[in-house]
Enzyme design. Structure first.
Site, PDB file in Angstrom:
ATOM      1  N   SER A 173      -3.798  -5.008  -3.491  1.00 45.27           N
ATOM      2  CA  SER A 173      -2.675  -5.467  -2.674  1.00 45.27           C
ATOM      3  C   SER A 173      -2.395  -6.954  -2.901  1.00 45.27           C
ATOM      4  O   SER A 173      -2.226  -7.382  -4.037  1.00 45.27           O
ATOM      5  CB  SER A 173      -2.945  -5.150  -1.200  1.00 45.27           C
ATOM      6  OG  SER A 173      -1.787  -5.361  -0.423  1.00 45.27           O
ATOM      7  N   ASP A 221       2.212   5.212  -3.711  1.00 43.51           N
ATOM      8  CA  ASP A 221       2.404   3.945  -2.998  1.00 43.51           C
ATOM      9  C   ASP A 221       3.817   3.452  -3.247  1.00 43.51           C
ATOM     10  O   ASP A 221       4.222   3.270  -4.391  1.00 43.51           O
ATOM     11  CB  ASP A 221       1.397   2.910  -3.501  1.00 43.51           C
ATOM     12  CG  ASP A 221       1.625   1.530  -2.900  1.00 43.51           C
ATOM     13  OD1 ASP A 221       2.173   1.453  -1.779  1.00 43.51           O
ATOM     14  OD2 ASP A 221       1.246   0.539  -3.541  1.00 43.51           O
ATOM     15  N   HIS A 232      -1.743   3.110  -1.454  1.00 48.56           N
ATOM     16  CA  HIS A 232      -1.754   1.664  -1.696  1.00 48.56           C
ATOM     17  C   HIS A 232      -3.141   1.108  -2.020  1.00 48.56           C
ATOM     18  O   HIS A 232      -3.254   0.079  -2.675  1.00 48.56           O
ATOM     19  CB  HIS A 232      -1.178   0.957  -0.462  1.00 48.56           C
ATOM     20  CG  HIS A 232      -0.953  -0.499  -0.640  1.00 48.56           C
ATOM     21  ND1 HIS A 232      -0.116  -1.009  -1.619  1.00 48.56           N
ATOM     22  CD2 HIS A 232      -1.436  -1.586   0.030  1.00 48.56           C
ATOM     23  CE1 HIS A 232      -0.099  -2.327  -1.539  1.00 48.56           C
ATOM     24  NE2 HIS A 232      -0.901  -2.703  -0.559  1.00 48.56           N
TER      25      HIS A 232
END
Length: 430
Positions: A177, A355, A408
């Site tokens: 991320s 994601d 994600h």
């Protein structure tokens, strides 16, 4: 020698001894039955001239051959999310048992997918204010991307000075991320600053790299995943000209199309488009684990076991967005990837293909922009004769991979992500 001088010398030795062994070995954790089947150390490293910033870490030795296995520094995203989420949800040797909270300490169970089966891992709470990391005094400068790169580099130097047996181990930096903005410049900082560190490369999952580009690629991703119609997508392409973030204020038609698009996706879980957009306090929600980790980390016995300094922080939160004032001063990390490629470092960049926050299309686009030739073209990578995702390798020692059905972060497909990591870190084809 006077008694006063002897006392001062003894005091200095004690202080140095304390700093040399600032980490604590944790043999038991509340919620886990019996002694831990791995070696866990927790502690703080002081950052700054007065060591006013105290960065908290969890260090887990490799369960295979810690003296020779790679050393990985793992950073969570946010910015402001605790690395404890990585340890307990993504790639650590224990995980929270998914069960309804009953008022007692949530249970921990052993995992089969831990990256510590083949690597030593430091899970670092950063920036200051994340997890159990704190500052003894108010910070003079606002926390920033570039500032954090320097703090983490200082952390690493000091940590290794207290764990010198790991200096020669192959060293990697990893994260997912928002750490996509921190890891590439950190690799560059380590590479130019300390040749004692055996730096080999880095690993990034669903990395935020250029936020404007990633937001723009959400629209073609939504179209490819059948979330918006052909007609709406083609109209948006034609009228907005591929720019859905910085729209010309006079382009009212584009604004209307974006509103139509938002109506289609506003109740979607962008972190994994197949999962419900649900309340994390509901046991039916996949992310109920975020509620459990909050109960676990705020339990008094847990803090005592982890050797968290009393009174150092108030309530532990998974992601401390509210209380961290942050300067996003790195707008794109692509240039750092380019420099790291020139310097010859290996890299593994992977994306969960469900994601929408950082769609794989956006990651592929910036990788293409590096303009390196393909050495091993697009193909499936397999687990037990089943497709686990797709991969492609480049001449700059960069490997790109998708993880089929993942979102994600690695927590959505921990087994597949672990196998991918094991193959890559061992220099085997995926």
């Amino acid at each position: 020698m006077s008694l006063t001088l002897e006392f001062l010398l003894l005091l200095i030795v004690l202080i140095l001894s304390h700093h040399a062994h600032s980490g604590s070995i944790v043999k038991f954790l509340p919620g886990f039955e019996g002694p831990l089947p791995f070696e866990l150390e927790t502690g703080y490293i002081g950052i700054g001239e007065e060591e006013e910033v105290q960065l908290f870490y969890y260090f887990i030795k490799s369960e295979k051959n810690p003296e020779e296995d790679p050393l990985l520094l793992w950073l969570s995203g946010g910015p402001g999310c605790s690395s404890l989420t990585g340890l307990l949800f993504e790639n650590g040797p224990v995980a929270l048992k998914f069960e309804v909270y009953n008022g007692s300490v949530p249970s921990l169970v052993s995992t089969t997918y831990s990256w510590t089966k083949m690597a030593n891992i430091i899970f670092l709470d950063q920036p200051v204010g994340s997890g159990f990391s704190y500052s003894r005094t108010p910070l003079v400068d606002k926390i920033s991307d570039t500032g954090e790169v320097k703090r983490i580099y200082e952390f690493l130097q000091k940590w290794l000075s207290k764990h010198q047996q790991f200096f020669s181990n192959p060293f990697y930096v990893g994260g997912d991320s928002y750490s996509g903005m921190i890891v590439p410049p950190l690799v560059q900082e380590i590479g130019k600053g300390n040749y004692q560190i055996n730096l080999q490369g880095y690993i990034l999952g669903n990395p935020i790299t250029d936020t404007e580009s990633e937001q723009n690629y959400q629209i073609p991703y939504a179209h490819g995943m059948a979330l918006i119609s052909d007609e709406l997508y083609k109209s948006m392409e034609r009228i907005c000209k591929g720019n859905y973030v910085k729209v010309d204020s006079l382009n009212t038609k584009c604004y209307k199309l974006i509103k139509d698009y938002q109506k289609c996706i506003h109740k979607l879980n962008k972190y994994h488009i197949l999962l419900p957009d649900c309340d994390i306090t509901s046991p039916d929600c996949f992310l109920y684990r975020y509620t459990l980790i909050t109960f676990w980390a705020n339990n008094k016995s847990v803090r005592e076991a982890l050797q968290v300094n009393k009174g150092s922080i108030g309530k532990w939160v998974q992601c401390n967005y509210k209380n961290i004032s942050y300067n996003y001063d790195i707008k794109s990390s692509v240039a750092y990837h380019m420099k790291n490629s020139i310097d010859g470092y290996r890299s593994l960049i992977y994306n969960g293909d469900h994601d929408m926050m950082v769609p794989f299309l956006a990651t592929q686009a910036w990788i293409r922009s590096l303009n390196y030739s393909i050495t091993d073209d697009w193909k499936p990578w397999m687990i037990n004769d089943q497709i686990a995702g797709y991969t492609r390798s480049y001449s700059n020692k960069m490997t790109f991979a998708t993880i089929k059905g993942s979102g994600h972060t690695a927590e959505y497909k921990p087994k597949e992500t672990s196998i991918m990591f094991k193959r890559w870190i061992s220099a085997q084809p995926l």
